[in-house]
Write a protein that holds these residues in place. Sequence first.
Motif, PDB file in Angstrom:
ATOM      1  N   MET A   1       0.819  -1.170  -0.063  1.00 57.37           N
ATOM      2  CA  MET A   1       0.037   0.043   0.000  1.00 57.37           C
ATOM      3  C   MET A   1       0.951   1.230   0.016  1.00 57.37           C
ATOM      4  SD  MET A   1      -3.094   0.550   3.262  1.00 57.37           S
ATOM      5  CE  MET A   1      -3.896  -0.825   2.180  1.00 57.37           C
ATOM      6  N   ILE A   4       1.642   8.056   2.272  1.00 50.42           N
ATOM      7  CA  ILE A   4       1.894   9.022   2.189  1.00 50.42           C
ATOM      8  C   ILE A   4       1.550  10.258   3.234  1.00 50.42           C
ATOM      9  CG2 ILE A   4       0.277   8.867  -0.094  1.00 50.42           C
ATOM     10  CD1 ILE A   4      -1.984  10.153   1.432  1.00 50.42           C
ATOM     11  N   PHE A   9      -0.612  15.910   2.245  1.00 46.36           N
ATOM     12  CA  PHE A   9      -1.335  15.439   1.180  1.00 46.36           C
ATOM     13  C   PHE A   9      -2.243  16.612   1.399  1.00 46.36           C
ATOM     14  CE2 PHE A   9      -6.013  14.468   0.948  1.00 46.36           C
ATOM     15  CZ  PHE A   9      -5.924  13.737  -0.224  1.00 46.36           C
TER      16      PHE A   9
ATOM     17  N   TYR B  28      -9.503  10.935   5.740  1.00 45.30           N
ATOM     18  CA  TYR B  28      -7.983  10.288   5.598  1.00 45.30           C
ATOM     19  C   TYR B  28      -7.766   9.217   5.304  1.00 45.30           C
ATOM     20  CZ  TYR B  28      -4.538   8.009   8.343  1.00 45.30           C
ATOM     21  OH  TYR B  28      -2.806   8.065   8.911  1.00 45.30           O
ATOM     22  N   ALA B  31      -7.657   9.859   1.414  1.00 45.91           N
ATOM     23  CA  ALA B  31      -6.617  10.359   1.094  1.00 45.91           C
ATOM     24  C   ALA B  31      -4.970   9.438   0.877  1.00 45.91           C
ATOM     25  CB  ALA B  31      -5.856  11.842   2.139  1.00 45.91           C
ATOM     26  N   HIS B  32      -5.730   8.528   1.537  1.00 43.98           N
ATOM     27  CA  HIS B  32      -4.584   7.463   1.505  1.00 43.98           C
ATOM     28  C   HIS B  32      -4.406   6.394   0.636  1.00 43.98           C
ATOM     29  CE1 HIS B  32      -1.839   8.470   5.009  1.00 43.98           C
ATOM     30  NE2 HIS B  32      -3.035   9.827   5.384  1.00 43.98           N
ATOM     31  N   GLN B  33      -5.798   6.590   0.154  1.00 41.32           N
ATOM     32  CA  GLN B  33      -6.314   5.790  -1.180  1.00 41.32           C
ATOM     33  C   GLN B  33      -6.958   3.706  -0.532  1.00 41.32           C
ATOM     34  OE1 GLN B  33      -3.453   5.858  -3.667  1.00 41.32           O
ATOM     35  NE2 GLN B  33      -3.779   8.229  -4.288  1.00 41.32           N
ATOM     36  N   ILE B  34      -7.300   4.151   0.326  1.00 39.61           N
ATOM     37  CA  ILE B  34      -7.670   2.652   1.157  1.00 39.61           C
ATOM     38  C   ILE B  34      -8.923   2.741   0.190  1.00 39.61           C
ATOM     39  CG2 ILE B  34      -8.315   1.650   3.187  1.00 39.61           C
ATOM     40  CD1 ILE B  34      -5.406   2.857   4.255  1.00 39.61           C
ATOM     41  N   VAL B 196     -12.003  17.797   2.929  1.00 39.74           N
ATOM     42  CA  VAL B 196     -11.339  17.663   1.801  1.00 39.74           C
ATOM     43  C   VAL B 196     -11.866  19.153   0.766  1.00 39.74           C
ATOM     44  CG1 VAL B 196      -9.285  16.808   0.307  1.00 39.74           C
ATOM     45  CG2 VAL B 196      -9.829  15.850   3.149  1.00 39.74           C
ATOM     46  N   TRP B 227      -5.943  14.223  11.412  1.00 40.98           N
ATOM     47  CA  TRP B 227      -4.591  13.157  10.808  1.00 40.98           C
ATOM     48  C   TRP B 227      -3.189  13.099  11.464  1.00 40.98           C
ATOM     49  CZ3 TRP B 227      -5.489  14.096   5.313  1.00 40.98           C
ATOM     50  CH2 TRP B 227      -6.877  13.673   4.572  1.00 40.98           C
ATOM     51  N   ASP B 231      -2.146   9.808  12.170  1.00 41.74           N
ATOM     52  CA  ASP B 231      -0.694   8.917  11.551  1.00 41.74           C
ATOM     53  C   ASP B 231      -0.259   8.433  13.477  1.00 41.74           C
ATOM     54  OD1 ASP B 231      -1.393  10.163   9.242  1.00 41.74           O
ATOM     55  OD2 ASP B 231       0.270  11.869   9.405  1.00 41.74           O
ATOM     56  N   ASP B 237      -1.625   1.823   9.112  1.00 39.88           N
ATOM     57  CA  ASP B 237      -1.071   0.208   9.090  1.00 39.88           C
ATOM     58  C   ASP B 237      -2.074  -0.662  10.046  1.00 39.88           C
ATOM     59  OD1 ASP B 237       1.624   1.677   7.544  1.00 39.88           O
ATOM     60  OD2 ASP B 237       2.368   1.725   9.921  1.00 39.88           O
ATOM     61  N   ALA B 240      -4.155  -1.804   7.738  1.00 37.35           N
ATOM     62  CA  ALA B 240      -3.695  -2.577   6.387  1.00 37.35           C
ATOM     63  C   ALA B 240      -2.803  -3.630   6.973  1.00 37.35           C
ATOM     64  CB  ALA B 240      -2.350  -1.917   5.525  1.00 37.35           C
TER      65      ALA B 240
END
Lengths: 267, 255
Positions: A1, A4, A9, B28, B31-34, B196, B227, B231, B237, B240
């Motif tokens: 994955m 970022i 962003f 969030y 933005a993280h393409q999840i 956003v 955010w 993080d 993580d 994922a």
Amino acid sequence: METIDSRNFLAGVRDAARPRPAGRPRGGKAWTPLFIVASPRPRSGKTFLARLLIDFLHVDDGGARAFDLNPGESALAEQPMTLAVRADIASIEGQMALFDRLIVEDGVAKVIDLGNTMFERFFDLMDEIDFVQEASRRAVEPVILYPAETHPASPHAYCRLRRRFPDLIVVPVLNEAILKGQRVRDAFPFVRAAAVPLQIPLLAPALKRYADQPHYSFADFHNKLPEEIPEGLAVELRSWTRRAFLELREFELRLLLEKVRASLGAS
Amino acid sequence: MTKPAVIIVGADKGGVGKTTVSRTLLDYFDAHQIPTRAFDTECPKGTLKRFHPDVTDIVDINLVPDQMKIFDTLSSADAAVTVIDVRAGLMSGTLKALRDIGFIDAARKGQITFALFHILGPTIASLDEIADTAAYLGDAKYFMVKNFINNTHFFQWDEQTHASYFKRIKDAVEITVPKLNEMATEQVELASVPFVTFVANKRANGDPASYSFVLRGYVRHWLGNVWGEYDRIGLSDIVAAPVEAETPVLLQAHG
């Protein structure tokens, strides 16, 4: 994955509605100068400098919009020739009224007379709403004009400002009427050519009495001699104004040169 | 292969900002393409759906068909993450239902990633919720969210009381959501768009909008801080995490 950085962003999220300027915007310049006359110290000659600059911009290229950010004093707004409007950043509404106008890339110069009590709050706010990054994207060029003083707080705040906003031009202003012959130049270091200190010559008290009158404008004095002032004083005042304007014109040229160099470097 | 992740955002008390936190999570993950889907249990009104209509379904978490809609599709859905915004007063009941259908066990066996964002209010009653919640958690990631967005001062908490409750849940992590000024909050509410999208000065349909630069700046700064917290806890993580067991995710809804 793919990972970022969240803040990066967000920093990259930009205004979808911003119109792309086609050529020179109305008002003349291909960029929009924003002059912030600022010092954390009272009685450092900010309002005088802001007036001088506004009058210079009127003579130079047709004008400027002026904002008086001196709560309780309205120093600049009391000078009708400046057409300055009172601003207030204590409330969100006031912040919107000011910054939503400052960020517009209309090619018209803006001048802010920033009172010493608003110094920290103004720059905190600039930081918080990401003003510098957005201004850069919109060809709005903030320049801080910083009246230098001998008091230790003055160079200290100057250096802090430069560290905090490394991309901004911070120009020390050496006003002889404030410095009274004391040498402070070494305490206000600069690197960029556009940040060479401005020298404002001493305006004799007899002349300043006229210059401080509410309807006085340096712009009027630039070319002609007014009848209501004794001829000798009027000649002297015009001569002073021309010297001061020459200093500002050279400063403007330095800004322009820096922009040209930057654009040549980028191409 | 990534295991399906379920994030429950809840509190038994109302008005503590559950939906606001859910909105920041959806932004969030986007933005993280999840790939993420959301369920709004504020049935039938659905506040979360107003801001994120494309990814949100309104469900009644008390109904078995709606429970099936959420949990029977965890493995088959395109989304890697499921965010459930649990209506006030339903959190304990929802956790109990999750235990009954075997969801908590599945999380314990490593088949599902389960995280609870418990939005805390300023009162001792809110701390009591922690004790009630602990019984259902199993191996879930437990985040205690101090949400200042509604001007909460947490005035009733002294450090000792707070610590005694905090210790009841193993590996509990605190998250702080700072305050966003009222006018910016109100303008995003009126615009009915994700945070956003507001920062990008766009309407819900993608057309350019004319939101205040100052307010957009405030929202950008605030969202950056929120955010930053996500993080810090390594949220991307966490969701994922790879599958640990070979057994497929099998949940049985008992009602």
